[in-house]
Structure formats: structure tokens, C-alpha cells
Design a protein around this motif. Structure first.
Motif, mmCIF file in Angstrom:
data_model
loop_
_atom_site.group_PDB
_atom_site.id
_atom_site.type_symbol
_atom_site.label_atom_id
_atom_site.label_comp_id
_atom_site.label_asym_id
_atom_site.label_seq_id
_atom_site.Cartn_x
_atom_site.Cartn_y
_atom_site.Cartn_z
ATOM 1 N N ASP A 42 0.728 2.739 -0.385
ATOM 2 C CA ASP A 42 1.971 2.140 0.116
ATOM 3 C C ASP A 42 2.111 2.331 1.617
ATOM 4 O OD1 ASP A 42 2.399 1.622 -2.515
ATOM 5 O OD2 ASP A 42 4.016 3.080 -2.781
ATOM 6 N N TYR B 145 0.645 -6.146 1.722
ATOM 7 C CA TYR B 145 -0.221 -6.412 0.567
ATOM 8 C C TYR B 145 -1.649 -6.745 0.977
ATOM 9 C CZ TYR B 145 4.154 -6.440 -2.027
ATOM 10 O OH TYR B 145 5.338 -6.081 -2.586
ATOM 11 N N GLN C 133 0.638 -0.045 -9.129
ATOM 12 C CA GLN C 133 1.721 -0.901 -9.649
ATOM 13 C C GLN C 133 2.616 -0.127 -10.631
ATOM 14 O OE1 GLN C 133 -0.888 -4.081 -11.005
ATOM 15 N NE2 GLN C 133 -0.057 -5.467 -9.444
ATOM 16 N N HIS D 217 4.854 1.805 -8.517
ATOM 17 C CA HIS D 217 5.912 0.958 -7.943
ATOM 18 C C HIS D 217 6.963 0.622 -8.989
ATOM 19 C CE1 HIS D 217 3.781 -0.680 -4.138
ATOM 20 N NE2 HIS D 217 3.548 0.601 -4.332
ATOM 21 N N ILE E 256 11.288 -5.941 -7.768
ATOM 22 C CA ILE E 256 10.149 -5.234 -8.366
ATOM 23 C C ILE E 256 9.090 -6.239 -8.833
ATOM 24 C CG2 ILE E 256 9.459 -3.751 -10.279
ATOM 25 C CD1 ILE E 256 12.201 -2.408 -10.076
ATOM 26 N N ASP F 104 7.215 -7.483 -6.014
ATOM 27 C CA ASP F 104 6.311 -6.434 -5.533
ATOM 28 C C ASP F 104 5.058 -6.343 -6.403
ATOM 29 O OD1 ASP F 104 5.973 -3.804 -3.879
ATOM 30 O OD2 ASP F 104 5.707 -3.210 -5.996
ATOM 31 N N TYR G 270 2.655 -9.035 -5.703
ATOM 32 C CA TYR G 270 2.141 -9.081 -4.327
ATOM 33 C C TYR G 270 2.555 -10.383 -3.637
ATOM 34 C CZ TYR G 270 -0.723 -4.878 -4.882
ATOM 35 O OH TYR G 270 -1.138 -3.594 -5.070
ATOM 36 N N VAL H 86 5.285 -5.001 1.841
ATOM 37 C CA VAL H 86 5.495 -4.391 0.522
ATOM 38 C C VAL H 86 6.985 -4.411 0.193
ATOM 39 C CG1 VAL H 86 5.275 -2.279 -0.831
ATOM 40 C CG2 VAL H 86 3.457 -2.958 0.753
ATOM 41 N N TRP H 87 7.318 -5.116 -0.888
ATOM 42 C CA TRP H 87 8.724 -5.244 -1.268
ATOM 43 C C TRP H 87 9.348 -3.885 -1.602
ATOM 44 C CZ3 TRP H 87 11.971 -9.346 -1.127
ATOM 45 C CH2 TRP H 87 11.405 -10.608 -0.904
ATOM 46 N N LEU H 88 8.551 -3.022 -2.155
ATOM 47 C CA LEU H 88 9.125 -1.743 -2.609
ATOM 48 C C LEU H 88 9.680 -0.933 -1.444
ATOM 49 C CD1 LEU H 88 9.394 -0.214 -5.333
ATOM 50 C CD2 LEU H 88 7.503 1.211 -4.568
ATOM 51 N N ASN H 89 9.064 -1.089 -0.275
ATOM 52 C CA ASN H 89 9.571 -0.372 0.897
ATOM 53 C C ASN H 89 10.951 -0.856 1.303
ATOM 54 O OD1 ASN H 89 7.278 1.157 1.032
ATOM 55 N ND2 ASN H 89 6.241 -0.184 2.515
#
Length: 706
Positions: free
Chosen positions: A64, A69, A185, A188, A226, A229, A232, A237-240
Motif C-alpha cells: 500500500d 495501482y 486485497q 484491504h 472498497i 479498491d 484496482y 489506491v482507494w483505500l488510502n
């Protein structure tokens, strides 16, 4: 699902949580050791593996940190290249030693063993197992509460992201790209889902801000993030973005809960602990592990992610402290018995395991020794733990007598209620504010399965409801009922004594008032109309003597009945003579009294007889326009009968305006248990009075009838 969970016993849920924790942890161990392992020197950092020159990012613990991605995809592809080299029978590795030297050697990869796993791997296992067991613990005991359910979800998702990360973050060099991506994943998914549960937690705890159906809103919004994320989608990175946003939203709801609980001390106290530990733990993880690489401040987190996961266990520590102190999720000390029993089982199992290694040929001896050692160690430690955690003082009401008296003798009702609440607070230390009840029971009793103690209403005080004994550290029990009953009885005794005292004061005040009106007033009236100075002085001296008797002598002196009636007759004759009214008090009646000349009567009887005679005389002088008065005095058994007859105008008692005179006469007679009757005659008025000679017993009976 709810019905299924409700049907499970707490033991079944706890055992299920323990089994799941063991299975997940074992799976992580198997995945971690299912890779070739090189016996590199301690502290060595590989720089070239086979034909692959390692880049700086190839050995990072968390992909991460790459933030995009494309970079992550490239990272996974390079993992495949490195794994291909490690899968060879022999591999040449160039590495930098701990001392900074560069060396090259050929290694024969071997299967990784459990002993090769670093401490960081086991630390993450501990974080995951603890979170899962605490989640099972809360679910087992509080499955119907939405706040508790959300907390359980946070505990379930911690092992999802922590165990996945434990495998790839502690790899020796590389993992297959597909495996690495799958674990990433899973990590995440667990982290994002944990954030959704955290938002739901502060939406529902301590009081729901919305209907539980609104929990779908964060699920849909953050769930979409999520999904993006995991697929991809896009570059960054969507999670950030998702995780910090979830933390911020949870913080907002926690602040709202804090504001809403401003009038609920118990909820605020529990929230304080839980809020502090939860938000501090999550915030530390996000700020020290997620944000630095996401914001480009550093290539990795300030704290290694493996250890940063430990911040999440602060939530569980806060929960434990919150339950002990403030009954978070309404869990009581019984909840800790689960852990105490579990600790006992683990202690015996661990002891048996150690002894088995020592006494390999005597397994039964090891089991017996394990039980013996476990028993000697477990029970004292358990008792010490319970006393330290839950030890609380038993209410001691015997020392509360001064406070009870203060409550009963409070001059105002407001002060009485305030002192009663303070006394209850000091005795039972309820965590919640003392509540006033409209439908209080007749006697103290326990409600809400020991959470509450209901107290009956007292004189001038409404019933009370106390909740969470000893600051929430215990339930109310029979000792509390006995203590509450003792307090109410003590208050009743003191209050009744106080009321009896006030009644006595009022009776004495009324007596003095009547005496002053009837006796002193009549004496002063006679003195006023006395023509001779010597007689006027004599009447005034008699008035002072009567006044001293009224105030000081009270009920302490006895008098001869014959002397009393003689004095009364002489005084009445003197007063009537001044107004040219003849008195006909036959001497024969006095001779009858001579037969009981030794009869003693108390001051109360003397005072009543004297007062009645004076009041009747005053009325005749002022209102009757009479010229003659006849008095008949007789005795019958234990009663003295008097009849006053005048030849004046007379009156009907219902037609005249009642003043103090007639009312005082009736009150005096009623007080000592006698009777009085006013009767209009064809010419004049008749006043018939019957007085008991045993005046004290009659007066007590009359007082009791009030």
C-alpha cells in the motif's frame, strides 16, 4: 441470523470464536511457511537474487505504501520474478551484511519452518486472536445490542486484515504475485470493513443516533470505495482515501454521541473510556502507518505496520476498563468469569504441555501434576484478580444515622430530597444519576436483573431508582435490599419521632394559648373592673401566679379536688358580685365532695375546671344580661359533672359567631376525654360539662384519636 445467534449459548459462541481464531492463525502459519527459505546471515539484506537485481521497493512490508495501482501491479510482477529464482535448487544471492559489507553466496533453498517466523509475525497473530476472542466475548453476552454488534464486527475484521498482512509483511524475500495480491486485497477488505463497522459503532453506541436501517448508508458508500479498491479502478489506491475518511466520520459521530450524552452521566462516562481508547488506537494507526506514505511524507509508516496493528487492541483494553468501571455495553463482572475460566484452562494446558516434554514416559503423572500446580496457582490468582477488579464496599448503614437524621429533620422538602439523594449516593455509589419514581414499590426491591434498585417513597420524599451499584462494578444484591430497608426504617423512626415532637409542641402551645385566653384574660378583666386598689393588686398577683403555673408548673403538681372546687366557687362568686349577678352554688354539693376530700386531681384537671368556670362566667357577664347563675356539681363514679344555668337571654350555638371562647371550652374538654353541651333554656342558657377524674388516661385516648 439473529435468531441463530440467540439460540447459541455464550459458551458455544466463545468456543466457536476460539476455534475460528486457531484455524485462522494456523492457516496464516501454513501460508507463511509454505515458501523456500534461505539461511542468510542474521541482519543480511539481499540485493541480488539469481539474475534479478532487487529494487528498493521489492522488500517493503506493505505494498500500500506504493500509493498507486500501477506501481502495486508492477510490484506483484516483480515478486513473481524473484520467486522464480528462489524456486531453483540453488540460488546465488548478493547481500549486504549487518556491518555494511557486500557478500555473495550460493544457497540451497529449504522449506521455511515455524522457528523461522519472526516476532512481528507472532505479534500480528496475537493482535488478531485477541480481537477475535474479545468480539466473541461481547457477542456471547450482548448479542441484542446494536452498538455491541458493531463492536463485534470491528473485532472480526481485525484478524481479516492483520492475519493477511502477517503473511506477506514477514516474508523473507518474496511471495508469488497472485498470492501476494490476494493477501493484499484481503487486507484491504478487512481494513475497509473495519472502518465501516467503526462508523456503525459510534452511530449506535451508547445510544442509537438513527434507526439501525441507516447503517446501510455507510455500508453502501464505503462499500463502493472498497469495491473500487479491490478492482484496482483508477490510479491512486482507494483505500488510502477510504480509511481516513471512515476514521473522520466515526470521529464526528463520536463527538455527536458525546454531546448527546451531556445529561446522561453514565453513558458519558462509559463513552469517555471507549471513545478515548478506540479513537486513539485507530488514529495512531492511521497517522503513524497509513498517512505518511499516502501523503508522500515517507516511503513507509513511521511505525512498522506489523506493530501498528497493536494500536487496534487499545480498543479492547478500553472496552475491558470501560466494563469494569462503567459497564460499557451493560456488561458486568460476570463477563470476566469467561476469561477467568479460559485462563484456568490455558494454565493447566500449558503446564501439562511443559511437563509432558519433561516427563515423556509418564503422561498421567504430568497431567496430575498439571492439575495440582494449576489448582494451587489458579485459584489464588483468580481470587486476587476478582478482588482487585471487583472488590467493592458493602453498604454500611449503621454509620449513616447522623445523615438519616439530617434528612428527616431537613427544614424544607427540597433540602430533604437533596440530602436523601446524597445519602443514597454515598451508600450505594450508583453510576447513574438517582432517578425519581412515580410508581415506587412499597418495599425496596431489585429490578432489571440486578442493574437497578427501587426504593419506596418516604414521608415527603418520592420513590427512587438507583442504577449500576458501586460505579457500575457490581449488581445490586440482597445486602443492598437490607441496607435500603434499614435506611427507610431509620428514616421512618426519626421522622415519626420528629412529627410526634411537633405535635407535642403544638398541643402545649395550644394549651398555653387557651390558658392565657381563659384564665389570664378573665383575671385581668376582673382586675380591670375592681374598684378597690387592694383587691385589684390581689387579682393581679393571682394572675401572675396563674401565669407561672401555666408556663412552669405544667402537669407536675396534684391538687385536692375539694379545695379546687372551693376556690373556683369563691372566684366565680366574686366576679359575678361585681356585676350584681347572684350565684347559687348549693353548699350541699360541697358537702358531698367532702366524702372524697382526699381525692387528688392533676393540674390539667384543675386548669380545665378553672378555665371552664372562668370562661362561662365571662360569657355570662359580657353577653347573657343575667341576674342569677346556678351551678350544680355532682360526682358519679369517675366523672365530675358541672351544670351552669343562668336566667339571661340565652343563645343557639349555631346562630352565634364562634370566637375563641366556645371553641377553647370544647377543645379543653375534648383533650382530657370529657364532654360539653350548650343548651338554650326557656329562659337563659345551660352549659353541661362532664370531666373524667382519671384525666391522663382519657387525654391520651383523646390524643390517639386525633
Amino acid at each position: 441470523m439473529t435468531r441463530f445467534l440467540t439460540g447459541l449459548s455464550p459458551t458455544a459462541i466463545m468456543l466457536s470464536a476460539a476455534v475460528i481464531a486457531v484455524i485462522l492463525s494456523a492457516s496464516a502459519v501454513l501460508m507463511a511457511i509454505d515458501r523456500p527459505y534461505l539461511d542468510l546471515p542474521g541482519g543480511a539484506v539481499p540485493t541480488v537474487v539469481g539474475d534479478v537485481a532487487l529494487e528498493e521497493t521489492d522488500l517493503i512490508s506493505e505494498p500500500d505504501y506504493l500509493a498507486t495501482y500501477p506501481r502495486m501491479t508492477a510490484f506483484f510482477e516483480r515478486q513473481d520474478l524473484i520467486v522464480a529464482e528462489l524456486d531453483r535448487p540453488e540460488v546465488r544471492v548478493t547481500y549486504t551484511t549487518a556491518g555494511g559489507a557486500t557478500e555473495t553466496a550460493v544457497f540451497e533453498p529449504r522449506p521455511r519452518e515455524i522457528a523461522d517466523l519472526p516476532f512481528a509475525f507472532w505479534f500480528q497473530q496475537g493482535v488478531a486472536i485477541l480481537a477475535l476472542l474479545v468480539a466473541g466475548w461481547v457477542l456471547a453476552l450482548r448479542r441484542e445490542d446494536w452498538g455491541a454488534r458493531m463492536f463485534v464486527l470491528t473485532g472480526i475484521f481485525v484478524p481479516v486484515f492483520a492475519l493477511a498482512a502477517s503473511v506477506y509483511s514477514t516474508r523473507q524475500i518474496a511471495l508469488p504475485g497472485d498470492t501476494f495480491k490476494l493477501l493484499s486485497q484481503i487486507n484491504h477488505f478487512g481494513a475497509g470493513s473495519f472502518g465501516i463497522a467503526l462508523v456503525g459503532l459510534f452511530l449506535m453506541y451508547p445510544k442509537p443516533l438513527f434507526h439501525p436501517r441507516w447503517l446501510l448508508v455507510p455500508l453502501v458508500i464505503f462499500g463502493a470505495g472498497i469495491v473500487l479498491d479491490l478492482a484496482y479502478v483508477g490510479t491512486d489506491v482507494w483505500l488510502n482515501l477510504v480509511v481516513p475518511t471512515e476514521t473522520l466520520v466515526a470521529l464526528v459521530f463520536a463527538v455527536v454521541q458525546w454531546w448527546r450524552s451531556r445529561r446522561d452521566p453514565l453513558s458519558r462516562a462509559g463513552l469517555r473510556w471507549f471513545f478515548l481508547f478506540s479513537m486513539v488506537g485507530v488514529s495512531l494507526f492511521v497517522s503513524l502507518s497509513v498517512l505518511p506514505p499516502a501523503l508522500g511524507i515517507a516511503t513507509e509508516g513511521f511505525v512498522p505496520q506489523a506493530y501498528a496493528f497493536g494500536f487496534f487492541n487499545l480498543m479492547h483494553i478500553g472496552l475491558a476498563l470501560g466494563i469494569i468501571r462503567w459497564r460499557v455495553f451493560d456488561l458486568d463482572r460476570y463477563a470476566y468469569y469467561v476469561w477467568v475460566w479460559l485462563a484456568g484452562a490455558v494454565l493447566i494446558f500449558a503446564t501439562d504441555l511443559v511437563l509432558l516434554l519433561w516427563l515423556r514416559e509418564q503422561p498421567w503423572a504430568s497431567l496430575a501434576l498439571a492439575l495440582l500446580i494449576g489448582g494451587f496457582l489458579y485459584f489464588p490468582l483468580r481470587q486476587l484478580l476478582l478482588v482487585r477488579l471487583f472488590g467493592s464496599r458493602t453498604p454500611q448503614v449503621s454509620a449513616m444515622i447522623p445523615e438519616v437524621i439530617d434528612v428527616a429533620l431537613a427544614p424544607t422538602q427540597r433540602l430533604q430530597n437533596e440530602r436523601w439523594d446524597a445519602l443514597l449516593q454515598e451508600t450505594f455509589a450508583p453510576a447513574a444519576q438517582v432517578e425519581v419514581m412515580d410508581d415506587a414499590p412499597d418495599t425496596p426491591r431489585i429490578a432489571e436483573n440486578g442493574v437497578a434498585l427501587l426504593l419506596p417513597a418516604l414521608t415527603g420524599i418520592e420513590g427512587r431508582r438507583l442504577r449500576y451499584a458501586s460505579g457500575g462494578r457490581r449488581l445490586f444484591g440482597t445486602d443492598d435490599i437490607e441496607a435500603a430497608a434499614m435506611l427507610t426504617r431509620m428514616h421512618g423512626v426519626v421522622r415519626e419521632s420528629h412529627l410526634a415532637y411537633e405535635r407535642g409542641v403544638n398541643v402545649e402551645r395550644d394549651r398555653i394559648s387557651r390558658d392565657v385566653h381563659d384564665n389570664i384574660g378573665a383575671q385581668l378583666l376582673s382586675a380591670l373592673h375592681a374598684a378597690e386598689g387592694a383587691r385589684k393588686d390581689g387579682l393581679l398577683r393571682d394572675t401572675l401566679t396563674d401565669l407561672r403555673q401555666i408556663i412552669s408548673d405544667g402537669f407536675r403538681t396534684n391538687y385536692k379536688l375539694s379545695d379546687t372546687t372551693a376556690d373556683v366557687r369563691a372566684e366565680m362568686a366574686d366576679r359575678l358580685e361585681v356585676h350584681d349577678i347572684a350565684l347559687n352554688w348549693p353548699a350541699a354539693s360541697l358537702e358531698d365532695l367532702a366524702t372524697v376530700a382526699e381525692t387528688q386531681v392533676p393540674f390539667l384537671m384543675v386548669n380545665t375546671l378553672r378555665s371552664l368556670t372562668r370562661e362561662v362566667t365571662s360569657n355570662i357577664i359580657k353577653h347573657a344580661s343575667a341576674t342569677e347563675v346556678t351551678v350544680n356539681l355532682t360526682l358519679s363514679e369517675d366523672m365530675l359533672h358541672l351544670e351552669f344555668l343562668d336566667n339571661g337571654t340565652g343563645f343557639e350555638t349555631v346562630d352565634v359567631q364562634r370566637g375563641s371562647g366556645l371553641d377553647n371550652m370544647e377543645e379543653r374538654v375534648r383533650t382530657i376525654g370529657g364532654t360539653i353541651r350548650f343548651r338554650r333554656m326557656p329562659r337563659g342558657m345551660s352549659t353541661e360539662v362532664s370531666l373524667p377524674l382519671d384525666v391522663y388516661s382519657r387525654s391520651e385516648m383523646a390524643e390517639a384519636a386525633m
